[in-house]
Design a protein around this motif. Structure first.
Motif, short mmCIF file in Angstrom:
data_model
loop_
_atom_site.label_atom_id
_atom_site.label_comp_id
_atom_site.label_asym_id
_atom_site.label_seq_id
_atom_site.Cartn_x
_atom_site.Cartn_y
_atom_site.Cartn_z
N ALA A 97 0.82 -1.21 0.00
CA ALA A 97 0.00 0.00 0.00
C ALA A 97 0.86 1.27 0.00
N ASP A 98 2.01 1.21 0.65
CA ASP A 98 2.84 2.40 0.73
C ASP A 98 3.86 2.50 -0.40
N GLY A 99 3.80 1.57 -1.33
CA GLY A 99 4.73 1.62 -2.46
C GLY A 99 5.93 0.70 -2.28
N ASN A 100 6.24 0.34 -1.04
CA ASN A 100 7.34 -0.61 -0.85
C ASN A 100 6.90 -1.98 -1.36
N HIS A 101 7.84 -2.73 -1.89
CA HIS A 101 7.52 -4.08 -2.34
C HIS A 101 8.79 -4.89 -2.51
N ILE A 102 8.60 -6.19 -2.64
CA ILE A 102 9.72 -7.08 -2.96
C ILE A 102 9.71 -7.23 -4.47
N MET A 103 10.86 -7.04 -5.09
CA MET A 103 10.92 -7.07 -6.55
C MET A 103 11.67 -8.29 -7.05
N LEU A 104 10.99 -9.05 -7.88
CA LEU A 104 11.63 -10.19 -8.53
C LEU A 104 12.14 -9.70 -9.88
N ILE A 105 13.43 -9.83 -10.10
CA ILE A 105 14.03 -9.32 -11.34
C ILE A 105 14.66 -10.48 -12.10
N GLY A 106 14.38 -10.54 -13.40
CA GLY A 106 14.91 -11.62 -14.21
C GLY A 106 14.15 -12.91 -13.95
N LEU A 107 12.84 -12.84 -14.16
CA LEU A 107 12.00 -14.02 -13.93
C LEU A 107 12.41 -15.15 -14.87
N LYS A 108 12.49 -16.37 -14.32
CA LYS A 108 12.88 -17.51 -15.14
C LYS A 108 11.67 -18.10 -15.87
N LYS A 109 10.48 -17.80 -15.38
CA LYS A 109 9.27 -18.18 -16.10
C LYS A 109 8.15 -17.21 -15.73
N PRO A 110 7.14 -17.10 -16.60
CA PRO A 110 6.05 -16.16 -16.32
C PRO A 110 5.28 -16.57 -15.06
N LEU A 111 4.69 -15.62 -14.39
CA LEU A 111 3.83 -15.91 -13.25
C LEU A 111 2.40 -16.05 -13.77
N LYS A 112 1.78 -17.17 -13.47
CA LYS A 112 0.40 -17.40 -13.91
C LYS A 112 -0.53 -17.40 -12.70
N ALA A 113 -1.72 -16.90 -12.89
CA ALA A 113 -2.70 -16.86 -11.80
C ALA A 113 -2.84 -18.24 -11.19
N GLY A 114 -2.82 -18.30 -9.87
CA GLY A 114 -2.96 -19.57 -9.17
C GLY A 114 -1.63 -20.21 -8.79
N ASP A 115 -0.54 -19.76 -9.45
CA ASP A 115 0.80 -20.24 -9.08
C ASP A 115 1.15 -19.79 -7.68
N LYS A 116 2.12 -20.48 -7.10
CA LYS A 116 2.68 -20.00 -5.84
C LYS A 116 4.16 -19.75 -6.05
N VAL A 117 4.60 -18.59 -5.64
CA VAL A 117 6.00 -18.22 -5.78
C VAL A 117 6.67 -18.37 -4.42
N LEU A 118 7.64 -19.28 -4.36
CA LEU A 118 8.38 -19.45 -3.11
C LEU A 118 9.50 -18.43 -3.06
N PHE A 119 9.66 -17.83 -1.91
CA PHE A 119 10.76 -16.88 -1.75
C PHE A 119 11.21 -16.87 -0.30
N ALA A 120 12.35 -16.27 -0.07
CA ALA A 120 12.89 -16.19 1.29
C ALA A 120 13.35 -14.76 1.53
N LEU A 121 13.16 -14.32 2.75
CA LEU A 121 13.59 -12.97 3.13
C LEU A 121 14.58 -13.08 4.28
N THR A 122 15.60 -12.25 4.24
CA THR A 122 16.59 -12.23 5.32
C THR A 122 16.38 -10.98 6.17
N ILE A 123 16.29 -11.21 7.46
CA ILE A 123 16.08 -10.12 8.41
C ILE A 123 17.27 -10.05 9.34
N LYS A 124 17.77 -8.84 9.54
CA LYS A 124 18.87 -8.64 10.48
C LYS A 124 18.31 -7.92 11.70
#
Ligand SMILES: [Cu+2]
Length: 154
Positions: A97-124
């Motif tokens: 909502a505030d404009g911040n987001h996680i950006m996936l760059i250089g997608l290896k395949k298109p994202l299709k509705a219903g897919d699930k994208v696995l990702f990991a975030l590192t917090i310090k």
């Protein structure tokens, strides 16, 4: 209450809220990609028990994952990668909502509705320790709108 029931409740909780114990990621979603689009943004809510900062992301589906914010340049909203996004203790920080987001760059395949994208975030955390939390984003149809239109330029 029997311990079997407890185990079931714990399993349910974990399935619903990707948790590393100290950091929770919920409501993660991305919009399906248009033909030719090789980047996508993930919106989510992240809550850390302890004060810290989101410092990195990773996903098998993209070459690079960045933390982005939106800045006003002249009268244009532009995305910019940031080094870290502060997470106050026990506060739900909503990326989207505030404009911040996680950006996936250089997608290896298109994202299709219903897919699930696995990702990991590192917090310090403030004490210097780090944790990685795994989560998955649900891909919603391309037509999905949010309350702010912005264009992604890469
Ligand atoms: Cu972006």
């Amino acid at each position: 209450m029997s311990k079997y029931l407890w185990a079931g409740l714990v399993a349910l909780f974990c399935a619903a809220t990707a948790s590393a114990g100290e950091v929770k990621v919920t409501d993660a979603w991305a919009r399906a990609t248009a033909p030719g689009q090789d980047s996508a943004s993930i919106q989510l809510v992240i809550t850390s028990d302890k004060a810290g900062a989101l410092i990195a992301g990773e996903s098998g589906i993209a070459k690079t994952v960045e933390i982005h914010t939106m800045v006003m340049e002249g009268n244009m909203m532009k995305m910019r990668a940031i080094e870290e996004l502060l997470l106050p203790a026990k506060t739900a920080v909503s990326l989207g909502a505030d404009g911040n987001h996680i950006m996936l760059i250089g997608l290896k395949k298109p994202l299709k509705a219903g897919d699930k994208v696995l990702f990991a975030l590192t917090i310090k955390f403030a004490n210097g320790s780090k944790t990685t939390v795994k989560a998955e984003a649900l891909v919603k149809p391309l037509e999905t709108t949010n309350n702010q239109g912005h264009e992604h330029h890469h």
